[in-house]
Enzyme design. Structure first.
Site, PDB file in Angstrom:
ATOM      1  N   GLY A 175       2.873   2.441  10.677  1.00  0.00           N
ATOM      2  CA  GLY A 175       3.622   3.284  10.571  1.00  0.00           C
ATOM      3  C   GLY A 175       4.551   3.629  11.685  1.00  0.00           C
ATOM      4  N   GLU A 226      -5.265  -5.012  10.765  1.00  0.00           N
ATOM      5  CA  GLU A 226      -4.133  -3.723  10.997  1.00  0.00           C
ATOM      6  C   GLU A 226      -4.605  -3.062  12.359  1.00  0.00           C
ATOM      7  OE1 GLU A 226      -2.193  -2.580   6.977  1.00  0.00           O
ATOM      8  OE2 GLU A 226      -4.101  -1.524   7.140  1.00  0.00           O
ATOM      9  N   LYS A 267       0.054   4.012  -0.241  1.00  0.00           N
ATOM     10  CA  LYS A 267      -0.593   5.447   0.384  1.00  0.00           C
ATOM     11  C   LYS A 267      -0.477   6.625  -0.778  1.00  0.00           C
ATOM     12  CE  LYS A 267      -0.117   3.452   4.743  1.00  0.00           C
ATOM     13  NZ  LYS A 267       0.114   3.324   6.316  1.00  0.00           N
ATOM     14  N   SER A 304       3.568  -2.121  10.493  1.00  0.00           N
ATOM     15  CA  SER A 304       4.810  -2.442  10.701  1.00  0.00           C
ATOM     16  C   SER A 304       5.686  -3.508  10.159  1.00  0.00           C
ATOM     17  CB  SER A 304       5.214  -1.928  11.981  1.00  0.00           C
ATOM     18  OG  SER A 304       4.932  -0.546  12.032  1.00  0.00           O
ATOM     19  N   GLU A 346      -6.869   4.793   7.966  1.00  0.00           N
ATOM     20  CA  GLU A 346      -6.449   6.178   7.577  1.00  0.00           C
ATOM     21  C   GLU A 346      -7.829   6.919   7.112  1.00  0.00           C
ATOM     22  OE1 GLU A 346      -2.868   5.511   5.619  1.00  0.00           O
ATOM     23  OE2 GLU A 346      -1.892   5.051   7.663  1.00  0.00           O
ATOM     24  N   HIS A 397      -9.463   1.128   5.188  1.00  0.00           N
ATOM     25  CA  HIS A 397      -8.230   1.307   5.849  1.00  0.00           C
ATOM     26  C   HIS A 397      -8.488   2.383   6.890  1.00  0.00           C
ATOM     27  CE1 HIS A 397      -4.323   2.581   6.664  1.00  0.00           C
ATOM     28  NE2 HIS A 397      -3.597   1.723   5.976  1.00  0.00           N
ATOM     29  N   ASN A 420       0.780  -0.925   0.137  1.00  0.00           N
ATOM     30  CA  ASN A 420      -0.104   0.007  -0.051  1.00  0.00           C
ATOM     31  C   ASN A 420       0.872   1.221  -0.012  1.00  0.00           C
ATOM     32  OD1 ASN A 420      -1.593   2.028   0.491  1.00  0.00           O
ATOM     33  ND2 ASN A 420      -2.196   1.108   2.677  1.00  0.00           N
TER      34      ASN A 420
HETATM   35  P1  PGA Z   1       3.102   0.308   7.489  1.00  0.00           P
HETATM   36  O1  PGA Z   1       1.465   0.489   6.959  1.00  0.00           O
HETATM   37  O2  PGA Z   1       3.564  -1.137   6.933  1.00  0.00           O
HETATM   38  O3  PGA Z   1       3.940   1.436   7.023  1.00  0.00           O
HETATM   39  O4  PGA Z   1       2.699  -0.042   8.987  1.00  0.00           O
HETATM   40  C1  PGA Z   1       0.583  -0.556   6.925  1.00  0.00           C
HETATM   41  C2  PGA Z   1      -0.703   0.059   6.222  1.00  0.00           C
HETATM   42  O5  PGA Z   1      -1.168   0.937   6.761  1.00  0.00           O
HETATM   43  O6  PGA Z   1      -1.360  -0.718   5.360  1.00  0.00           O
END
Ligand code: PGA
Length: 247
Positions: free
Chosen positions: A168, A162, A10, A207, A94, A92, A8
């Site tokens: 992140g 997640e 983003k 992560s 976010e 997601h 992803n």
């Molecule tokens: P990350 O994000 O691997 O940077 O923690 C995962 C995600 O939001 O899909």
């Protein structure tokens, strides 16, 4: 079941980032797992052109719940499909946070994706406050009930667990905590979808990086990963693809 390594990107990636796609496809011409990149919508068609004839699949990061119409700035599932996508991430955290997306909104998006012939990757996850309060399974159960279409099958649904606090941050749940949630998801999905549930890919996200991928992929009911930061570089994502292929 073919496992799935999903990246992803983003809101990252300009045309110059296509070199990472070329490098990834060269290094992994025939991976033993499904390999997917979800670039920003602006790059889907270009990545599709670069990835043509390789083992790389393409996805969107969100879609509107309507098939078309007066929704300025939004992208429909059919548009993503037309640009070369076969998957789309929905719900997601976010999106849930930045755009106030509820389970009902996520359900409508997942249904729209399926209607357009895309496989939705439905994201679920608890916040740190919810985990500390012992609410993780309640939250996940509620999100699963509210955002997964009833008619889903093994071929038309992927779920990504997640934890919001692991995205992140470099922090991950313990292996036991990941295994507990994934076992719970499989059990709840089985109650909901019957025998189809056994074939639904359950991804862990938050992560994931080359150094922790193998131990996470060794857990029961972990059928792949949704990877953010570590998907931006071909070398890092390729190492995760290799770990999943070996799992
Ligand atoms: P990350 O994000 O691997 O940077 O923690 C995962 C995600 O939001 O899909």
């Amino acid at each position: 079941m073919r496992k799935l390594a999903a990246g992803n990107w983003k809101m990252n990636g300009l045309t110059a980032a296509l070199t990472e796609i070329v490098a990834l496809c060269r290094a992994h011409p025939a991976p033993a797992c499904d390999m997917l990149i979800c670039p920003p919508a602006t790059l889907v068609a270009q990545v599709a052109a670069v990835a043509q004839g390789t083992g790389l699949a393409l996805g969107g990061q969100d879609c509107h719940s309507a098939a078309s119409g007066a929704h300025t700035g939004d992208v429909s599932a059919a548009m993503l499909k037309d640009a070369g996508a076969s998957y789309v991430i929905v719900g997601h955290s976010e999106r849930r946070t930045d755009h106030g997306e509820t389970d009902a909104v996520v359900l409508a998006k997942a249904s729209a994706a399926q209607a357009a012939g895309l496989v939705p990757i439905v994201c679920l996850g608890e916040t740190e406050v919810e985990r500390d309060a012992g609410e993780t399974l309640n939250v996940i159960g509620r999100q699963l009930t509210g955002s997964v279409p009833d008619t889903s099958t093994a071929d038309t649904l992927v779920i990504a667990y997640e934890p919001v606090w692991a995205i992140g941050t470099g922090r991950t749940p313990s292996l036991q905590e990941i295994a507990e949630v994934h076992a719970f998801l499989r059990q709840r999905l089985t109650a909901r979808l019957g025998t189809e549930a056994a074939g639904v890919r359950l991804l862990y996200g938050g992560s994931v990086k080359p150094s922790n991928a193998a131990e996470i992929f060794a857990l029961p009911h972990v059928d792949g990963a949704l990877v953010g930061g570590a998907s931006l570089k071909a070398a890092d994502f390729g190492a995760i693809v290799a770990a999943l292929s070996a799992a």
